[in-house]
Scaffold this motif. Structure first.
Motif, mmCIF file in Angstrom:
data_model
loop_
_atom_site.group_PDB
_atom_site.id
_atom_site.type_symbol
_atom_site.label_atom_id
_atom_site.label_comp_id
_atom_site.label_asym_id
_atom_site.label_seq_id
_atom_site.Cartn_x
_atom_site.Cartn_y
_atom_site.Cartn_z
ATOM 1 N N LEU A 248 0.638 -1.237 -0.060
ATOM 2 C CA LEU A 248 -0.237 -0.153 -0.010
ATOM 3 C C LEU A 248 0.876 1.180 0.021
ATOM 4 C CD1 LEU A 248 -2.954 -1.058 2.690
ATOM 5 C CD2 LEU A 248 -3.038 -0.858 0.052
ATOM 6 N N GLU A 249 1.687 1.405 0.806
ATOM 7 C CA GLU A 249 2.624 2.444 0.900
ATOM 8 C C GLU A 249 3.712 2.848 -0.248
ATOM 9 O OE1 GLU A 249 1.638 4.469 2.686
ATOM 10 O OE2 GLU A 249 2.653 4.661 4.858
ATOM 11 N N ALA A 250 4.130 1.380 -0.811
ATOM 12 C CA ALA A 250 4.843 1.487 -2.277
ATOM 13 C C ALA A 250 4.021 2.070 -3.133
ATOM 14 C CB ALA A 250 5.421 0.070 -2.448
ATOM 15 N N ALA B 225 4.858 3.802 -7.219
ATOM 16 C CA ALA B 225 5.440 2.363 -7.600
ATOM 17 C C ALA B 225 4.180 1.558 -8.089
ATOM 18 C CB ALA B 225 6.129 1.927 -6.638
ATOM 19 N N ASN B 226 4.827 0.921 -9.038
ATOM 20 C CA ASN B 226 3.654 -0.321 -9.720
ATOM 21 C C ASN B 226 4.151 -1.540 -8.903
ATOM 22 O OD1 ASN B 226 2.016 -1.772 -11.269
ATOM 23 N ND2 ASN B 226 3.306 -1.865 -12.962
ATOM 24 N N VAL B 227 3.278 -2.150 -8.367
ATOM 25 C CA VAL B 227 3.661 -3.288 -7.104
ATOM 26 C C VAL B 227 2.992 -4.566 -7.452
ATOM 27 C CG1 VAL B 227 3.531 -3.545 -4.533
ATOM 28 C CG2 VAL B 227 3.693 -1.489 -5.500
ATOM 29 N N VAL B 228 3.422 -5.706 -7.249
ATOM 30 C CA VAL B 228 2.788 -6.933 -7.331
ATOM 31 C C VAL B 228 3.156 -7.573 -5.982
ATOM 32 C CG1 VAL B 228 4.854 -7.926 -8.219
ATOM 33 C CG2 VAL B 228 2.387 -9.058 -8.471
ATOM 34 N N ILE B 229 2.160 -8.392 -5.194
ATOM 35 C CA ILE B 229 2.521 -9.102 -4.269
ATOM 36 C C ILE B 229 2.490 -10.465 -4.762
ATOM 37 C CG2 ILE B 229 1.591 -9.868 -1.953
ATOM 38 C CD1 ILE B 229 0.022 -6.880 -1.779
ATOM 39 N N LEU B 230 3.282 -11.477 -4.261
ATOM 40 C CA LEU B 230 3.458 -12.909 -4.779
ATOM 41 C C LEU B 230 3.164 -13.663 -3.515
ATOM 42 C CD1 LEU B 230 6.544 -12.680 -6.985
ATOM 43 C CD2 LEU B 230 4.158 -12.320 -7.608
ATOM 44 N N GLU B 231 2.419 -14.742 -3.648
ATOM 45 C CA GLU B 231 2.036 -15.373 -2.279
ATOM 46 C C GLU B 231 2.101 -16.902 -2.653
ATOM 47 O OE1 GLU B 231 1.234 -17.321 0.882
ATOM 48 O OE2 GLU B 231 1.386 -15.121 1.364
ATOM 49 N N LYS B 232 2.672 -17.728 -2.014
ATOM 50 C CA LYS B 232 2.687 -19.254 -2.319
ATOM 51 C C LYS B 232 1.475 -19.975 -1.774
ATOM 52 C CE LYS B 232 5.082 -21.279 1.754
ATOM 53 N NZ LYS B 232 6.315 -22.046 1.968
ATOM 54 N N LYS C 284 -7.117 -6.194 1.848
ATOM 55 C CA LYS C 284 -7.460 -6.744 0.560
ATOM 56 C C LYS C 284 -8.388 -5.657 -0.234
ATOM 57 C CE LYS C 284 -7.507 -9.712 -2.918
ATOM 58 N NZ LYS C 284 -8.250 -9.120 -3.905
ATOM 59 N N MET C 285 -9.350 -5.000 0.422
ATOM 60 C CA MET C 285 -10.359 -4.114 -0.212
ATOM 61 C C MET C 285 -9.396 -2.727 -0.667
ATOM 62 S SD MET C 285 -13.433 -4.360 2.621
ATOM 63 C CE MET C 285 -14.324 -2.956 1.838
ATOM 64 N N LYS C 286 -8.387 -2.161 0.158
ATOM 65 C CA LYS C 286 -7.668 -1.305 0.014
ATOM 66 C C LYS C 286 -6.715 -1.308 -1.275
ATOM 67 C CE LYS C 286 -7.933 2.312 1.548
ATOM 68 N NZ LYS C 286 -8.520 3.582 1.191
ATOM 69 N N SER C 287 -6.291 -2.736 -1.227
ATOM 70 C CA SER C 287 -5.249 -2.989 -2.288
ATOM 71 C C SER C 287 -6.037 -3.140 -3.763
ATOM 72 C CB SER C 287 -4.688 -4.125 -2.105
ATOM 73 O OG SER C 287 -5.243 -5.328 -2.042
ATOM 74 N N VAL D 48 4.564 -1.260 11.260
ATOM 75 C CA VAL D 48 5.390 -0.098 11.291
ATOM 76 C C VAL D 48 6.609 -0.359 10.195
ATOM 77 C CG1 VAL D 48 7.359 0.852 12.781
ATOM 78 C CG2 VAL D 48 5.028 0.632 13.535
ATOM 79 N N PHE D 49 7.096 -1.509 10.053
ATOM 80 C CA PHE D 49 8.207 -1.766 9.471
ATOM 81 C C PHE D 49 7.658 -2.259 7.740
ATOM 82 C CE2 PHE D 49 10.147 -2.418 13.593
ATOM 83 C CZ PHE D 49 11.242 -1.709 13.276
ATOM 84 N N GLY D 50 6.551 -2.661 7.752
ATOM 85 C CA GLY D 50 6.190 -3.031 6.435
ATOM 86 C C GLY D 50 5.791 -1.635 5.798
ATOM 87 N N ARG D 51 5.314 -0.767 6.374
ATOM 88 C CA ARG D 51 5.002 0.600 5.747
ATOM 89 C C ARG D 51 6.411 1.334 5.423
ATOM 90 N NH1 ARG D 51 1.859 4.647 9.321
ATOM 91 N NH2 ARG D 51 1.611 5.936 7.434
ATOM 92 N N ARG D 52 7.542 1.163 6.218
ATOM 93 C CA ARG D 52 8.597 1.991 5.814
ATOM 94 C C ARG D 52 9.327 1.003 4.764
ATOM 95 N NH1 ARG D 52 12.759 4.356 10.533
ATOM 96 N NH2 ARG D 52 10.660 5.494 10.909
#
Length: 590
Positions: free
Chosen positions: A154-156, A161-168, A275-278, A577-581
């Protein structure tokens, strides 16, 4: 007359044969219509409605489900699609959601049985999706779709930034989703609402450092405690997470009540809103996509290599940076034994099956430093049959007591998790009982908000509602007289406001009046404090203490925050905190 009876007999025999054939046909085809079926999932009953037409499944609808909404929706959709398209209910469970999958499948089978229809051919696996392009490019690649990963994404995204989240795993959420979701932060609106004025970032800092035996990195801990309030307000105001306005928990090791409680008392509220915000921001999320290695070229991480469930080899290029938010290794028994041989197969885990340390291993391969790996935390109050954390037993934070098989208290109920776990393992049978009454439940409300877990525990014989102390003792074969002495002593401490036995740092509550609740519990592996070394800007460091360009990390995959022991409620503060940063810094990488 004989001929008449003979003919009549032949006619009747012929009609019976026809009837038998007709019955076989009906059994094979079933009766058209809608039928309900029911079976137990992970958190309670799953009830479905199956529509049958001309011997085939036309549709399946969920009527009731106690399963986690974020986890169960893709499970139901994928299995339903396979069942309807193939007209076969002999379908494999989805990895990572086995109990939910089996509950759904068995509920459908129950409905078809009522319809007189049996549809079980060769066993089918749920068909995975295929990627059109095996090489894709983004500004920022986030590995892991839990709370840290979504905070970063979200912060990126908001940083351009153009962002992708990868989840196994097949679903998003990780350990955040199945946690209680409580988040520690000082000087919040809720502390103000309930009249707590003696908290501060400094006090939170002291509690956190002390709780990890002063082994956490002081500079990192300061970032956590100074920014927790802002992170909580960001969740509330921007992500729209709903927290209870007039209730807080005081987890073990904390000097005051400071843990915010999300609506529903679980991480589902947070992950649903993430998820709603993303979706609102247009962030791409790819599940069933396992990152295998980091692409490290010219002294910079420039992407990742992955493989999806369809078997495709994929490359995700990152023009700016990669953020590892893949969690710890609590579900990886071999990795646990490597760093702490004591925590072997005899320990179950509260974690999701995907918590296997992949992010740590892949970063270590390109030279990242790791630390603190031997420190692995057990959660003291977990289900003895499944290892799953008990949220009903959060009544402990509002006055419930812990007793052993002899009916005696043996530890302070608000001690650190590691201390309580070790104390339980020193008791007869290596288990304990949580004991509370309606007065405590009226405060904590854990039974009403975790009704499905409560009913499941009762069904399994692990939790019992008793009208009297004698009744509670009898159910679990605890010596009645000794148990009554313990309760009477606690009642005296509650009246005097002083716990002479264990110096309870919260407030003991009188147990004079029933009804009562008693629950059996064991410790289960819960959190791995070790992992990647990061600096205050979340950059991953190498063995020489230098940042690895293009690589960031946040959450349980890191090893410098919690020291020897993580205090309850600090994980959510940590990941946000650290995810946002990490998200902001990765988006600004040049």
């Amino acid at each position: 007359m004989k001929r008449f009876f003979k003919n009549l007999t032949l006619i009747m025999t012929f009609m019976l044969i026809l009837g038998a054939f007709a019955g076989c046909g009906k059994s094979a085809q079933g009766k058209d219509g809608k039928y309900t079926g029911q079976a137990d999932g992970k958190h309670g009953s799953i009830k479905v409605e199956v529509e049958v037409a001309q011997g085939k499944i036309k549709d399946i609808k969920i009527l009731e489900s106690s399963e986690n909404v974020v986890l169960s929706e893709p499970v139901y959709n994928k299995i339903k699609s396979t069942m309807v398209n193939k007209n076969n209910v002999n379908v494999d469970a989805i990895t990572g959601s086995t109990e939910t999958s089996n509950g759904y499948i068995n509920a459908v089978k129950d409905a078809l049985k009522k319809a007189g229809l049996k549809l079980e051919g060769d066993k089918l696996t749920v068909e995975p999706l295929k990627e059109k392009d095996t090489t894709q490019e983004y500004d920022v690649v986030v590995v892991g779709a839990g709370g840290a990963g979504f905070s970063a994404a979200l912060e990126a995204k908001n940083a351009g930034a153009n962002v992708v989240i990868l989840e196994k795993m097949p679903t998003i959420g990780g350990n955040t989703l199945i946690s209680g979701g409580e988040m520690n932060a000082p000087q919040t609106w809720v502390q103000k609402n309930v009249g707590i004025e003696n908290d501060s970032p400094e006090k939170f800092y002291e509690d956190t450092l002390k709780g990890g035996d002063n082994k956490g990195n002081p500079a990192i801990v300061k970032v956590l405690t100074d920014n927790a309030k802002g992170a909580a307000e960001w969740l509330k105001d921007y992500v729209k997470v709903k927290f209870l306005d007039n209730q807080l928990f005081q987890f073990g090791g904390h000097s005051v009540k400071r843990a915010l409680i999300p609506e529903g008392h679980t991480g589902a509220e947070m992950m649903t809103k993430f998820k709603m915000k993303s979706d609102e921001l247009g962030i791409t999320v790819k599940t069933e996509t396992e990152v295998k290695e980091l692409i490290y070229e010219n002294n910079k991480v420039v992407g990742v290599k992955a493989k999806n469930l369809a078997g495709q080899d994929l490359t995700f290029k990152a023009k700016k940076g990669v953020i590892i938010a893949a969690g710890g290794f609590g579900s990886n028994v071999e990795m646990r034994k490597k760093y702490n041989p004591e925590l072997d197969e005899k320990y179950m885990s509260t974690d999701t099956p995907g918590t296997t340390g992949d992010g740590i291993v892949m970063a270590e391969k390109i030279g990242a430093a790791i630390t603190n790996m031997e420190n692995i935390q057990t959660y003291p109050i977990s289900n003895p049959k499944t290892g799953v954390i008990s949220l009903v037993a959060d009544s402990r934070f509002d006055g419930a007591i812990l007793v052993n098989q002899e009916g005696k208290r043996f530890v302070e109920e608000l001690e650190r998790r590691d201390v309580i776990s070790k104390a339980i393992l020193n008791q007869t049978g290596k288990y304990c009982y949580v004991f509370w009454n309606k007065s405590i439940d009226d405060i904590s409300k854990t039974i009403s908000v975790h009704k499905d877990e409560y009913e499941m525990l009762v069904k399994e014989g692990l939790l019992y509602k008793a009208e009297t102390i004698e009744d509670a003792a009898k159910f679990f074969k605890i010596p009645v007289d000794e148990f009554k002495k313990t309760v009477e002593r606690v009642n005296g401490f509650a009246k005097d406001g002083k716990d002479l036995d264990f110096k309870h740092r919260g407030k003991l509550v009188s147990l004079e009046q029933g009804p009562y609740y008693i629950q059996k519990a064991v410790p289960s592996v819960h959190h791995t404090m070790g992992g990647l070394v990061i600096d205050t800007e979340t950059r991953v460091l190498d063995a020489k203490g230098q940042p690895i360009k293009g690589l960031y990390a946040a959450g349980e995959v890191t090893g410098v925050v919690h020291g020897t022991n993580r205090l309850g409620g600090n994980a959510i503060a940590d990941i946000v905190v650290f995810g946002r940063r990490a998200g902001v810094n990765a988006a600004q990488e040049k």
